[in-house]
Design a protein around this motif. Structure first.
Motif, PDB file in Angstrom:
ATOM      1  N   LEU A  90       0.809  -1.214   0.000  1.00  0.00           N
ATOM      2  CA  LEU A  90       0.000   0.000   0.000  1.00  0.00           C
ATOM      3  C   LEU A  90       0.844   1.267   0.000  1.00  0.00           C
ATOM      4  CD1 LEU A  90      -2.965  -0.930   2.383  1.00  0.00           C
ATOM      5  CD2 LEU A  90      -2.921  -0.883  -0.107  1.00  0.00           C
ATOM      6  N   SER A  91       2.025   1.214   0.606  1.00  0.00           N
ATOM      7  CA  SER A  91       2.874   2.406   0.656  1.00  0.00           C
ATOM      8  C   SER A  91       3.398   2.783  -0.725  1.00  0.00           C
ATOM      9  CB  SER A  91       4.042   2.181   1.620  1.00  0.00           C
ATOM     10  OG  SER A  91       3.563   2.067   2.948  1.00  0.00           O
ATOM     11  N   LYS A  92       3.433   1.815  -1.648  1.00  0.00           N
ATOM     12  CA  LYS A  92       3.831   2.108  -3.023  1.00  0.00           C
ATOM     13  C   LYS A  92       2.711   2.804  -3.797  1.00  0.00           C
ATOM     14  CE  LYS A  92       6.972  -1.867  -3.364  1.00  0.00           C
ATOM     15  NZ  LYS A  92       7.197  -3.187  -4.036  1.00  0.00           N
ATOM     16  N   GLN A  93       1.472   2.605  -3.328  1.00  0.00           N
ATOM     17  CA  GLN A  93       0.312   3.124  -4.045  1.00  0.00           C
ATOM     18  C   GLN A  93      -0.258   4.402  -3.432  1.00  0.00           C
ATOM     19  OE1 GLN A  93      -2.385  -0.178  -3.811  1.00  0.00           O
ATOM     20  NE2 GLN A  93      -1.059  -1.575  -4.947  1.00  0.00           N
ATOM     21  N   HIS A  94      -0.019   4.588  -2.127  1.00  0.00           N
ATOM     22  CA  HIS A  94      -0.622   5.717  -1.413  1.00  0.00           C
ATOM     23  C   HIS A  94       0.399   6.332  -0.461  1.00  0.00           C
ATOM     24  CE1 HIS A  94      -4.638   4.301  -2.743  1.00  0.00           C
ATOM     25  NE2 HIS A  94      -4.157   3.100  -2.509  1.00  0.00           N
ATOM     26  N   SER A  95       0.257   7.614  -0.216  1.00  0.00           N
ATOM     27  CA  SER A  95       1.139   8.311   0.725  1.00  0.00           C
ATOM     28  C   SER A  95       0.397   8.583   2.028  1.00  0.00           C
ATOM     29  CB  SER A  95       1.630   9.625   0.124  1.00  0.00           C
ATOM     30  OG  SER A  95       0.532  10.452  -0.217  1.00  0.00           O
TER      31      SER A  95
ATOM     32  N   TYR B 240     -15.322 -12.318   2.553  1.00  0.00           N
ATOM     33  CA  TYR B 240     -15.417 -13.723   2.145  1.00  0.00           C
ATOM     34  C   TYR B 240     -15.681 -13.897   0.653  1.00  0.00           C
ATOM     35  CZ  TYR B 240     -20.500 -13.271   1.940  1.00  0.00           C
ATOM     36  OH  TYR B 240     -21.774 -12.879   1.599  1.00  0.00           O
ATOM     37  N   GLN B 241     -16.221 -12.878   0.008  1.00  0.00           N
ATOM     38  CA  GLN B 241     -16.512 -12.961  -1.431  1.00  0.00           C
ATOM     39  C   GLN B 241     -15.439 -12.304  -2.282  1.00  0.00           C
ATOM     40  OE1 GLN B 241     -20.535 -11.216  -1.273  1.00  0.00           O
ATOM     41  NE2 GLN B 241     -21.308 -13.137  -2.123  1.00  0.00           N
ATOM     42  N   ASN B 242     -14.415 -11.747  -1.655  1.00  0.00           N
ATOM     43  CA  ASN B 242     -13.371 -11.056  -2.405  1.00  0.00           C
ATOM     44  C   ASN B 242     -12.697 -12.022  -3.378  1.00  0.00           C
ATOM     45  OD1 ASN B 242     -10.227 -10.365  -2.495  1.00  0.00           O
ATOM     46  ND2 ASN B 242     -11.379  -8.457  -2.319  1.00  0.00           N
ATOM     47  N   LYS B 243     -12.644 -11.646  -4.637  1.00  0.00           N
ATOM     48  CA  LYS B 243     -12.128 -12.546  -5.678  1.00  0.00           C
ATOM     49  C   LYS B 243     -10.656 -12.888  -5.469  1.00  0.00           C
ATOM     50  CE  LYS B 243     -15.460 -11.200  -9.246  1.00  0.00           C
ATOM     51  NZ  LYS B 243     -15.643 -10.596 -10.597  1.00  0.00           N
ATOM     52  N   ALA B 244      -9.878 -11.913  -5.016  1.00  0.00           N
ATOM     53  CA  ALA B 244      -8.448 -12.168  -4.794  1.00  0.00           C
ATOM     54  C   ALA B 244      -8.241 -13.135  -3.624  1.00  0.00           C
ATOM     55  CB  ALA B 244      -7.722 -10.852  -4.540  1.00  0.00           C
ATOM     56  N   TYR B 245      -9.090 -13.046  -2.616  1.00  0.00           N
ATOM     57  CA  TYR B 245      -9.036 -13.972  -1.467  1.00  0.00           C
ATOM     58  C   TYR B 245      -9.354 -15.397  -1.918  1.00  0.00           C
ATOM     59  CZ  TYR B 245     -11.409 -16.412   2.427  1.00  0.00           C
ATOM     60  OH  TYR B 245     -11.872 -17.347   3.323  1.00  0.00           O
ATOM     61  N   ILE B 246     -10.424 -15.562  -2.685  1.00  0.00           N
ATOM     62  CA  ILE B 246     -10.801 -16.891  -3.183  1.00  0.00           C
ATOM     63  C   ILE B 246      -9.708 -17.439  -4.104  1.00  0.00           C
ATOM     64  CG2 ILE B 246     -12.464 -18.187  -4.575  1.00  0.00           C
ATOM     65  CD1 ILE B 246     -13.551 -17.413  -1.836  1.00  0.00           C
ATOM     66  N   GLN B 247      -9.128 -16.573  -4.930  1.00  0.00           N
ATOM     67  CA  GLN B 247      -8.070 -17.020  -5.842  1.00  0.00           C
ATOM     68  C   GLN B 247      -6.822 -17.431  -5.074  1.00  0.00           C
ATOM     69  OE1 GLN B 247      -8.395 -17.470  -9.261  1.00  0.00           O
ATOM     70  NE2 GLN B 247      -6.485 -18.582  -8.884  1.00  0.00           N
TER      71      GLN B 247
ATOM     72  N   ILE C 170      -5.444  -8.907   0.820  1.00  0.00           N
ATOM     73  CA  ILE C 170      -5.719  -8.045   1.979  1.00  0.00           C
ATOM     74  C   ILE C 170      -5.575  -6.581   1.576  1.00  0.00           C
ATOM     75  CG2 ILE C 170      -4.956  -7.386   4.287  1.00  0.00           C
ATOM     76  CD1 ILE C 170      -3.999 -10.293   4.658  1.00  0.00           C
ATOM     77  N   ALA C 171      -4.509  -6.289   0.835  1.00  0.00           N
ATOM     78  CA  ALA C 171      -4.276  -4.916   0.392  1.00  0.00           C
ATOM     79  C   ALA C 171      -5.418  -4.421  -0.506  1.00  0.00           C
ATOM     80  CB  ALA C 171      -2.948  -4.820  -0.337  1.00  0.00           C
ATOM     81  N   SER C 172      -5.943  -5.310  -1.345  1.00  0.00           N
ATOM     82  CA  SER C 172      -7.025  -4.914  -2.240  1.00  0.00           C
ATOM     83  C   SER C 172      -8.303  -4.622  -1.474  1.00  0.00           C
ATOM     84  CB  SER C 172      -7.282  -6.004  -3.290  1.00  0.00           C
ATOM     85  OG  SER C 172      -7.945  -7.127  -2.734  1.00  0.00           O
ATOM     86  N   VAL C 173      -8.548  -5.381  -0.408  1.00  0.00           N
ATOM     87  CA  VAL C 173      -9.728  -5.135   0.434  1.00  0.00           C
ATOM     88  C   VAL C 173      -9.626  -3.738   1.072  1.00  0.00           C
ATOM     89  CG1 VAL C 173     -10.943  -5.862   2.523  1.00  0.00           C
ATOM     90  CG2 VAL C 173     -10.149  -7.570   0.892  1.00  0.00           C
ATOM     91  N   ILE C 174      -8.434  -3.411   1.567  1.00  0.00           N
ATOM     92  CA  ILE C 174      -8.232  -2.104   2.200  1.00  0.00           C
ATOM     93  C   ILE C 174      -8.265  -0.987   1.171  1.00  0.00           C
ATOM     94  CG2 ILE C 174      -6.562  -0.707   3.491  1.00  0.00           C
ATOM     95  CD1 ILE C 174      -5.583  -3.377   4.750  1.00  0.00           C
ATOM     96  N   SER C 175      -7.686  -1.230  -0.002  1.00  0.00           N
ATOM     97  CA  SER C 175      -7.596  -0.193  -1.052  1.00  0.00           C
ATOM     98  C   SER C 175      -8.966   0.323  -1.463  1.00  0.00           C
ATOM     99  CB  SER C 175      -6.857  -0.720  -2.278  1.00  0.00           C
ATOM    100  OG  SER C 175      -5.493  -0.886  -2.014  1.00  0.00           O
ATOM    101  N   ASP C 176      -9.962  -0.536  -1.394  1.00  0.00           N
ATOM    102  CA  ASP C 176     -11.321  -0.125  -1.775  1.00  0.00           C
ATOM    103  C   ASP C 176     -11.829   1.009  -0.890  1.00  0.00           C
ATOM    104  OD1 ASP C 176     -11.366  -1.998  -3.765  1.00  0.00           O
ATOM    105  OD2 ASP C 176     -12.457  -3.515  -2.594  1.00  0.00           O
ATOM    106  N   HIS C 177     -11.195   1.205   0.274  1.00  0.00           N
ATOM    107  CA  HIS C 177     -11.666   2.227   1.218  1.00  0.00           C
ATOM    108  C   HIS C 177     -10.684   3.392   1.353  1.00  0.00           C
ATOM    109  CE1 HIS C 177     -14.898  -0.451   2.592  1.00  0.00           C
ATOM    110  NE2 HIS C 177     -14.019  -1.410   2.422  1.00  0.00           N
ATOM    111  N   LEU C 178      -9.665   3.412   0.482  1.00  0.00           N
ATOM    112  CA  LEU C 178      -8.703   4.516   0.502  1.00  0.00           C
ATOM    113  C   LEU C 178      -9.077   5.566  -0.552  1.00  0.00           C
ATOM    114  CD1 LEU C 178      -5.323   2.606   0.973  1.00  0.00           C
ATOM    115  CD2 LEU C 178      -6.249   4.381   2.446  1.00  0.00           C
TER     116      LEU C 178
END
Length: 324
Positions: A91-96, A167-174, A316-324
């Motif tokens: 996340l630090s690479k994507q957001h400050s 639980y439905q996050n596609k990256a988590y299931i993958q 995990i990062a993608s789940v959090i990114s949705d709220h940044l």
């Protein structure tokens, strides 16, 4: 303006000793979200006069079996710290202006201490992700209780974003799919894949807890992603405590039944556990392995939790990114 990222998990005793387990279990089993008995006085007496004088010694023996198995100290704490570090790198690479902390619902480091560290770092917004993919009042809502209790005394409160499930996050299931296929590429495919989740009292489900529904949907999504036929997999529930009925079928009973019905090789995966811990390393890979083999099974494989795998960190990062 800074945004805090807080990862939480259930927690761990400070060491595998009877005194440490007594402190940890006293906090855990006193949580009304975890144990909500019909008669609170009888439960209080049973907990303080019986359970906390007997269970800590047995639990300490089990914790000692897994202590230092995945690095020094508690496996759950080690893995969750690695997960936090991995998420921070992504996340630090994507957001400050992000700050990161870890908090455990029971034990150390506490959720309270983590929130205070983020406050001291000047965070005006805090995104909180409990590492429970499936929502339950016993885990997710209990975490929110701890957050609300800490913030009650704060004269100025940050904006709180609380992520209830993924639980439905596609990256988590993958990531689960990847971990299973990688394991089977090395160890072969089993006669049956058992998808085991931590159980909760059936009474809680009857009273509106959506945890069972989330577990079954996770299992179905995972089975579909693996192109499994109905007879190639099954979901079950482990870690039963007390005498009342819990969510079924029970993992122990299922493994024994499978062995007796002629299923020789099983593999078990536990999608509800984001990190390996007592319930996976000792209960599944040791205790339940024994149940299956003693009932006539020939081969048993435990597929490790996602832990700090790169694809899990990205999920995990993608789940959090949705709220940044």
């Amino acid at each position: 303006m800074k945004t805090g990222i807080l990862l939480t998990n259930l927690g761990t005793p400070d060491e595998p000793t009877k005194p440490a387990l007594k402190r940890y279990l006293a906090e855990f089993l006193s949580d009304p979200r975890v144990v909500d008995p019909p008669n609170k006085l009888i439960w209080w007496l049973a907990l303080n006069l019986v359970i906390l004088n007997i269970r800590p010694k047995k639990s300490a023996v089990n914790y000692a079996k897994i202590w230092n198995s995945l690095g020094p100290g508690s496996p759950l704490l080690n893995i969750t710290q690695s997960q936090l570090e991995g998420v921070q790198q992504v996340l630090s690479k994507q957001h400050s202006n992000l700050e990161f902390e870890l908090g455990m619902r029971y034990g150390n480091p506490s959720i309270s201490s983590a929130l205070n560290k983020l406050k001291d770092k000047g965070c005006s917004k805090v995104i909180i992700l409990p590492l429970y993919p499936q929502y339950s009042k016993t885990t997710t809502l209990s975490t929110l209780d701890a957050i609300d209790l800490e913030l009650e005394s704060w004269p100025s409160k940050p904006e709180i974003v609380f992520i209830e499930h993924y639980y439905q996050n596609k990256a988590y299931i993958q990531a689960l799919n990847n971990s299973i296929k990688e394991y089977q590429a090395e160890h072969g495919k089993p006669d049956k894949l058992l998808i085991s989740f931590h159980g909760i009292p059936q009474r809680y489900v009857d009273n509106g807890d959506i945890y069972y529904q989330h577990c079954m949907q996770t299992a179905d999504l995972l089975a579909k992603s693996l192109d499994l036929q109905d007879d190639e997999w099954q979901a079950s529930f482990q870690s039963i405590f007390g005498r009342e009925e819990w969510t079924k079928p029970y993992t122990k009973d299922t493994l024994e039944s499978l062995a007796k019905s002629g299923i020789e090789n099983v593999q078990v995966v536990c999608p509800g556990f984001s990190a390996d811990c007592l319930e996976t390393l000792e209960e599944i890979d040791d205790e339940n392995r024994g149940y299956f083999m003693q009932a006539g099974g020939k081969g048993f494989g435990y597929i490790p939790a996602l832990n700090a795998r790169n694809d899990h960190i990205d999920a995990i990062a993608s789940v959090i990114s949705d709220h940044l």
